[in-house]
Design a protein around this motif. Structure first.
Motif, mmCIF file in Angstrom:
data_model
loop_
_atom_site.group_PDB
_atom_site.id
_atom_site.type_symbol
_atom_site.label_atom_id
_atom_site.label_comp_id
_atom_site.label_asym_id
_atom_site.label_seq_id
_atom_site.Cartn_x
_atom_site.Cartn_y
_atom_site.Cartn_z
ATOM 1 N N TYR A 261 2.765 -8.078 -5.971
ATOM 2 C CA TYR A 261 1.607 -7.381 -5.541
ATOM 3 C C TYR A 261 1.481 -5.614 -6.184
ATOM 4 C CZ TYR A 261 -0.253 -10.585 -2.148
ATOM 5 O OH TYR A 261 -0.927 -11.565 -1.623
ATOM 6 N N LEU A 262 2.533 -5.229 -6.200
ATOM 7 C CA LEU A 262 2.606 -3.804 -6.528
ATOM 8 C C LEU A 262 1.788 -3.826 -8.142
ATOM 9 C CD1 LEU A 262 3.443 -0.804 -6.665
ATOM 10 C CD2 LEU A 262 5.703 -1.790 -7.988
ATOM 11 N N TYR A 263 2.040 -4.995 -8.892
ATOM 12 C CA TYR A 263 1.709 -4.867 -10.277
ATOM 13 C C TYR A 263 0.229 -4.877 -10.282
ATOM 14 C CZ TYR A 263 1.447 -6.633 -15.190
ATOM 15 O OH TYR A 263 1.408 -6.950 -16.411
ATOM 16 N N PHE A 264 -0.343 -5.611 -9.297
ATOM 17 C CA PHE A 264 -1.892 -5.444 -9.443
ATOM 18 C C PHE A 264 -2.455 -4.390 -8.633
ATOM 19 C CE2 PHE A 264 -3.922 -6.876 -5.458
ATOM 20 C CZ PHE A 264 -3.246 -7.842 -4.967
ATOM 21 N N THR B 74 -5.669 -0.102 -1.511
ATOM 22 C CA THR B 74 -4.689 -0.710 -1.874
ATOM 23 C C THR B 74 -4.541 -1.760 -0.791
ATOM 24 O OG1 THR B 74 -3.249 0.938 -1.431
ATOM 25 C CG2 THR B 74 -3.551 0.515 -3.883
ATOM 26 N N PHE B 75 -4.422 -1.424 0.559
ATOM 27 C CA PHE B 75 -4.376 -2.477 1.504
ATOM 28 C C PHE B 75 -5.415 -3.004 1.494
ATOM 29 C CE2 PHE B 75 -5.495 -3.333 5.781
ATOM 30 C CZ PHE B 75 -4.169 -3.880 6.262
ATOM 31 N N GLY B 76 -6.756 -2.751 1.405
ATOM 32 C CA GLY B 76 -7.944 -3.903 1.482
ATOM 33 C C GLY B 76 -7.734 -4.788 0.392
ATOM 34 N N ALA C 202 1.036 -1.355 -0.104
ATOM 35 C CA ALA C 202 0.085 0.042 0.051
ATOM 36 C C ALA C 202 0.888 1.149 -0.057
ATOM 37 C CB ALA C 202 -0.858 -0.139 1.149
ATOM 38 N N VAL C 203 2.000 1.206 0.515
ATOM 39 C CA VAL C 203 2.693 2.361 0.856
ATOM 40 C C VAL C 203 3.454 2.376 -0.535
ATOM 41 C CG1 VAL C 203 5.011 3.391 1.913
ATOM 42 C CG2 VAL C 203 3.052 2.240 3.350
ATOM 43 N N VAL C 204 4.077 1.503 -1.118
ATOM 44 C CA VAL C 204 4.924 1.648 -2.292
ATOM 45 C C VAL C 204 4.081 2.096 -3.361
ATOM 46 C CG1 VAL C 204 6.395 0.546 -4.019
ATOM 47 C CG2 VAL C 204 6.655 -0.147 -1.598
ATOM 48 N N SER C 205 2.869 1.426 -3.369
ATOM 49 C CA SER C 205 2.032 1.637 -4.642
ATOM 50 C C SER C 205 1.399 3.101 -4.652
ATOM 51 C CB SER C 205 0.992 0.514 -4.938
ATOM 52 O OG SER C 205 0.019 0.615 -3.820
ATOM 53 N N THR C 206 1.207 3.405 -3.512
ATOM 54 C CA THR C 206 0.596 4.689 -3.477
ATOM 55 C C THR C 206 1.618 5.890 -3.799
ATOM 56 O OG1 THR C 206 -0.950 4.156 -1.629
ATOM 57 C CG2 THR C 206 -0.575 6.575 -1.802
ATOM 58 N N LEU C 207 2.893 5.768 -3.203
ATOM 59 C CA LEU C 207 3.596 6.687 -3.547
ATOM 60 C C LEU C 207 4.186 6.920 -4.914
ATOM 61 C CD1 LEU C 207 6.020 6.526 -0.467
ATOM 62 C CD2 LEU C 207 4.344 8.240 -1.186
ATOM 63 N N LEU C 208 4.409 5.513 -5.673
ATOM 64 C CA LEU C 208 4.889 5.484 -7.065
ATOM 65 C C LEU C 208 3.969 5.798 -8.150
ATOM 66 C CD1 LEU C 208 6.912 2.007 -7.075
ATOM 67 C CD2 LEU C 208 7.677 4.353 -7.230
ATOM 68 N N CYS C 209 2.631 5.399 -7.685
ATOM 69 C CA CYS C 209 1.410 5.823 -8.562
ATOM 70 C C CYS C 209 1.124 7.353 -8.603
ATOM 71 C CB CYS C 209 0.407 4.800 -8.398
ATOM 72 S SG CYS C 209 0.630 3.171 -8.883
#
Lengths: 274, 275, 348
Positions: free
Chosen positions: A149-152, A206-208, A68-75
């Motif tokens: 996980y980041l991928y989806f 994303t966490f959910g 959740a942290v990584v995808s929120t920041l990258l996206c």
């Protein structure tokens, strides 16, 4: 009356397919195994007493939080571009980034094995270029699972952020600049507080989604245990529905708690806005 | 009226480009792997089924996969179409009624409807299995489980369109012109919803066809969706067969997603979906 | 006098479109200059460059002799009021007003005091603790002005500050803004597409079109002697004839009649203008300059507005409300002496 007629099928689905099953879940999580059993906390007690169950829950929570942290920041990067600017190929960028939307975890697991597995494309290319075998089998470790996980989460995070960032008016930072705020002050005093609610709700989404996912691990590595996989095993390997129900309830409650907390925080921040 | 700081643009652009590569590269590798002879290229796995090493391009694995998984493919499509049909039947009138807030508790009902999207699919399927153990083994339960995850997409699609256009005013106008309740629905509401219905149906199709979390428990040996077949392939078959099967999946799903994007279904796709 | 702002040879392109082409102007210090033009005329681009939010392709911005072209907006000390105000939604009204002082490191007590002064000046002290979305559009406009003034700006820049408001409120606020700007005596650049706003607020006027300054001057100068057909049509109502001709005997030929004209321009093609008030109805015993058909007439209080057709040309005319207009479909008309304005065609 006519509205009642239109609404009834929906009500039926919600009650019969959602509320009754969830109620059953809660009920049976408090029952002793077997038809003759009475009420008990034993299923929960056993869950929290088991080291492997705690480890699986820790994995589920850890992976979900990390992703959740990584995808929120990258996206944030593509979402910012998609929300704020017009550029050629914008539609294609959005189309590609939302491609994994309908990919289930197992497909992403397979893609990860192809790319990062023992004979994966990336480790082989890396080895061919540098002579180092550092990346060999990267898919099977924690890092590989995180990437998968980041991928989806990319489509979810990008779309949620984009929708929220559309409401960000670039004139806010311009106004701050004309009032004398340095770039750093603009980021700290204007951009961050105004974007934070979007970040929090994306984090919640994303966490959910990650918490309930198990397809990736199912394909990549059964050595890493996750709560959803243990639920699956309880049902199919041990036919212990009551234990599975208790695990499910724990998972749902944790997911809810996080969602509730983050949305509450976001809406407290949003209450300042129109 | 502002010039963009160059450094920021470069940073945002590079991260975005990286994400594009991350998303696209594996898909392209899989597609390539489905018809290129990987042994020929020096990539092989220990599960590689020998044969055909002499030619670079081969489509035989598609034939193999189609032959092997035709039942799952057709059932997956059928199941997705059932989802679309039920979502249209239930979600469209339901969505219209929800927007009208005809009854107290409509808000709660709407929240409950979106609930499945934020709880793990496996818990919903366990609940369904326990509550309705008497019909276990039939595909009705699988459809029911999927419906919980597809219906929100249709309802959201409908309600967001109606709310965006102040549809109540249109309906009042139609009533003032003498159209009754059903005529208004048929002549005003439905035509306005056309776009929402198309996008919603495509979304429902895509979600259902690719769904695995709920289906995994509710599948039966006789009634399996395509992702379940994929899972079986991944655990038992070679890289090329797996690639061909995955490519087949992409061939169904990617056009649907592209059409959704082309139609501008962004607003309705933003709801979170359990993967 | 400080606050003498000037721009020199500013140009700005967006891709192939030229938003601003070699624009120069020296703004009157301590006074309000209104930049008036239709959308896309480059007026907002000019304002953005002065504010430092946009970089010009070429050209420079000076204040009191210092070149500011490369100075970032936060170091210019210009107050800017944005079109939709761009108030910070996460801050209260008073926090918005004191934002500029906060980033300058002014202590809390001092900045509350100065923000309070500004709220008094804008007549909204009672709104201090409200959230931005809890105040009305007109009040938001006052907050935006107070916020821009709180930093004691060297120059005040306003981008269509009233365009987001409804007509009635706009008139009220316009009068109040005019009073405030007069009292402040700040060098002010006021961008608008509304000519009434520009004429009532601006001591000086700049009319822009297609990225160029068409004319600069006082409202009266521009109304009396527009430099181009565009300006004639944009400032006040006008009947413009781009295809007029000055004859060698000094008369001016319009498509539907020929008039004796004053003016010293050489013979040849020219453009001509007749304001709606240029016409009068000829009495029975007077000779008429031309005849026109009445197409429609509206009563507008102090005067009548009449749509006419002379030959195939539509004309707009205004007569005093008491004027006796024949009920028949045709009018014999004269042009008041000196009312016909002609000017040589602009360079292509």
């Amino acid at each position: 009356m006519r509205e009642g007629l239109m609404l009834f099928p929906l009500l039926f689905v919600v009650v019969v397919l959602l509320l009754v099953p969830l109620g059953t879940l809660g009920w049976s999580s408090l029952r002793e195994p077997g038809a003759a059993g009475g009420w008990t906390w034993e299923n929960y007690a056993r869950f929290f007493a088991s080291a492997s169950a705690r480890r699986a829950l820790g994995n589920s929570l850890g992976i979900s939080l990390g992703v959740a942290v990584v995808s929120t920041l990258l996206c944030l990067a593509p979402a910012w571009l998609l929300a704020g600017r017009d550029f050629r190929g914008k539609r294609w960028v959005r189309a590609i980034l939302t491609l994994p939307m309908a990919f289930s975890g197992i497909i992403i697991g397979f893609l990860t094995v192809i790319m990062l597995g023992r004979i994966g494309v990336v480790p082989r290319a890396f080895e061919a270029l540098t002579g180092l075998d550092w990346l060999q089998g990267a898919a099977y470790g924690f890092g590989g699972i995180l990437v998968a996980y980041l991928y989806f989460e990319i489509p979810r995070a990008t779309l949620t952020l984009e929708a929220a960032l559309r409401k960000f008016d670039p004139r806010w930072t311009m106004a701050a600049a004309t009032l004398g705020a340095s770039p750093w002050q603009r980021a700290r005093l204007v951009t961050l507080p105004l974007v934070l609610p979007a970040l929090l709700s994306t984090f919640a989404v994303t966490f959910g989604a990650s918490l309930g996912s198990f397809g990736v691990v199912l394909v990549i590595s059964r050595r890493v245990s996750l709560t959803p996989l243990q639920i699956f095993d309880e049902v199919f390997a041990f036919s212990n529905f009551e234990a599975a129900a208790a695990m499910s309830v724990v998972l749902v409650v944790l997911g809810f708690a996080m969602n509730f907390f983050l949305r509450g925080l976001a809406s407290r921040l949003l209450a300042h806005r129109a | 009226m502002r010039d963009r700081p160059l450094l920021l643009s470069v940073a945002l652009g590079s991260v975005s480009a990286l994400l594009l590569v991350v998303v696209l590269a594996p898909v392209l590798v899989v597609i390539a792997g489905s018809f290129l002879n990987t042994a020929f290229l020096g990539i092989s796995s220990e599960r590689w089924v020998a044969g055909g090493e002499s030619e670079l391009v081969t489509f035989k694995w598609f034939g193999y996969v189609l032959n092997l998984y035709r039942p799952q493919l057709t059932f997956g499509v059928q199941l997705a179409l059932w989802n679309v049909a039920l979502c249209l039947l239930i979600g469209v009138p339901g969505g219209c009624a929800l927007v009208r807030r005809a009854f107290p508790g409509c808000g709660i009902l709407e929240d409950l409807l979106l609930l499945p999207l934020s709880i793990p699919g496996i818990t919903v399927s366990i609940g369904l299995l326990q509550a309705y153990s008497m019909i276990r083994g039939k595909w009705g339960l699988l459809l029911a489980g999927q419906l919980l995850y597809t219906l929100p997409f249709m309802v959201r699609s409908v309600t967001s369109t109606l709310r965006a256009h102040d549809h109540a005013a249109l309906e009042r106008a139609a009533h003032s012109l003498g159209a009754g309740f059903w005529r208004t629905w048929w002549l005003v509401t439905l035509p306005n919803l056309r776009h929402a219905l198309v996008v919603g149906s495509l979304l429902v199709f895509a979600v259902s066809f690719g769904e695995f979390n709920v289906s995994f428990l509710l599948n039966t040996p006789l009634y399996q969706g395509f992702p379940t077949a994929l899972y079986a392939t991944y655990t038992t078959n070679s890289f090329q067969v797996s690639s061909a099967a995955t490519t087949l999946f992409l061939l169904v799903i990617v056009p649907v997603l592209l059409v959704i994007q082309a139609l501008g279904g962004r607003e309705s796709t933003k709801i979170e979906q359990g993967a | 006098m400080t606050g003498s702002l000037s721009i020199e040879n500013l140009s700005k392109h967006y891709g192939a479109t030229a938003a601003l082409q070699r624009v120069s102007h020296a703004f009157a210090p301590g006074r309000v200059t209104a930049i008036l033009g239709p959308s896309g005329s480059g007026k907002s681009t000019a304002l953005g460059i002065i504010a430092g939010l946009l970089a010009p392709d070429v050209g420079r911005v000076f204040l009191d002799g210092a070149d500011l072209t490369r100075v970032p907006p936060e170091k210019r000390g210009f107050g800017v009021v944005f079109q939709n105000y761009a108030l910070f939604p996460h801050l209260t009204v008073v926090e918005n007003v004191e934002f500029g002082l906060r980033v300058r490191g002014v202590g809390k007590a001092e900045r509350r005091r100065r923000a309070g002064e500004m709220l008094d000046l804008a007549r909204i002290p009672h709104l201090a603790e409200r959230r931005v979305h809890q105040v009305s559009g007109g009040e938001q406009q006052r907050v935006a002005v107070a916020r821009a003034l709180a930093i004691r700006p060297r120059v005040l820049l306003m981008d269509e500050p009233l365009s987001a408001l409804d007509a009635r409120l706009r008139d009220d606020l316009r009068a109040e803004l005019a009073r405030l700007l007069r009292e402040l005596a700040l060098t002010t650049v006021y961008v608008t597409h509304d000519q009434a706003e520009a004429m009532s607020l601006g001591h000086a006027l700049i009319v822009m079109n297609r990225g160029r300054i068409e004319q600069a001057g006082t409202a009266e100068e521009i109304y009396r002697a527009p430099a181009s057909p565009f300006v004639a049509g944009f400032i006040g109502a006008a009947n413009v004839f781009p295809d007029a001709e000055k004859l060698s005997d000094g008369a001016v030929r319009l498509p539907f009649a020929t008039f004796p004209a004053n003016g010293t321009s050489p013979p040849g093609p020219c453009w001509a203008m007749l304001r709606p008030e240029a016409f009068e109805v000829a009495r029975e015993d007077e000779p008429a300059d031309f005849a026109a058909r009445v197409e429609s007439a509206f009563f507008l209080g102090a005067h009548m507005r009449v749509q006419l057709r002379a030959g195939d040309r539509p004309l707009t005319a205004e007569f005093p409300a008491g004027a006796v207009l024949p009920s028949s479909g045709s009018l014999r008309l004269r042009v008041r002496p000196g009312a016909l304005y002609i000017r040589a065609n602009p360079e292509p």
